[in-house]
Motif scaffolding. Structure first.
Motif: not given
Length: 229
Positions: A8-17, A19-20, A152-160, A205-210
């Motif tokens: 639960e403390q490790r950065p996961g694949p959907h965790t925003a860095p 710099y996002a 949608i390009a940023v979102v798909l990269g985040v969720v998929a 907007a996609a990076l900030l909301l991420w």
């Protein structure tokens, strides 16, 4: 000797860095800066002059296969049809019980689209290029098509995807966004600066909301079964 952190403390694949948020804020600021330059540059139009030259260079011929492809791209990514892909993605994520990913998709591609694009269109109220080769409505700045493509390009990269997969997807998404920008300029539905500002707004907007929703997305990731991650 390294100490392994709990899952639960490790950065996961959907965790925003970290710099996002910085990159997202910078992209939105750049979009607003273009709006400010256009508003303040009515008599000595530097950006407007650049837009006129570049748009004029794409004056034709337009009876080509590329025009057909451009029309299809613009029709599919803008207006009500442009909401189909984000809503389908959000619906799929809901079916998969990825509630926060679905919320992130909806907020970025639908809610933020309205909150970012429509106020700027009203504030700048920039006329579109003369004689567009496709149906248009409303102001030209910023390009809603370019916003949607970048978002949608940023979102798909985040969720998929995650890690290297995300980078590959974002490279593809960047190419698709450039295609959307090019087709809009080619069809004279947007000035170049309008399209660039729209893409910056969508990505920002996609990076900030991420970044904002990252704790919730991380909680969702930890709670998913290992075979579904």
């Amino acid at each position: 000797m390294s100490v392994e952190r709990p899952l639960e403390q490790r950065p996961g694949p959907h965790t925003a860095p970290r710099y996002a948020a910085l990159v997202g804020a910078a992209a939105l600021a750049a979009s607003l800066a273009i709006a400010g330059l256009l508003a303040a540059d009515a008599r000595t139009p530097v950006l407007r002059g650049f837009d006129t030259v570049l748009t004029g260079a794409m004056s034709g011929p337009h009876d080509s296969l590329f025009t057909v492809v451009s029309t299809i791209v613009q029709a599919g990514i803008g207006g009500p049809p442009g909401l189909v892909a984000p809503l389908l993605l959000a619906g799929y994520l809901l079916v998969c019980r990825r509630w926060w990913s679905a919320l992130y998709t909806f907020l970025t591609c639908v809610v933020a689209d309205v909150l970012v694009v429509l106020p700027l269109k009203s504030a700048v109220d920039r006329p579109r290029p003369a004689d567009p080769w496709t149906l248009v409505d409303g102001g030209s700045f910023p390009s809603a098509h370019a916003y949607s493509a970048a978002a949608i390009a940023v979102v798909l990269g985040v969720v998929a995807a995650g890690g290297a997969g995300r980078l590959r997807w974002w490279l593809f998404g960047a190419g698709f966004t450039v295609l959307v920008i090019w087709t809009g300029v080619w069809l004279h539905s947007n000035w170049p600066s309008d399209a660039v500002a729209g893409a910056l707004g969508g990505a920002g907007a996609a990076l900030l909301l991420w970044r904002v929703l990252s704790p919730l997305l991380r909680r969702e990731e930890v709670g998913r079964p290992a075979d579904r991650r």
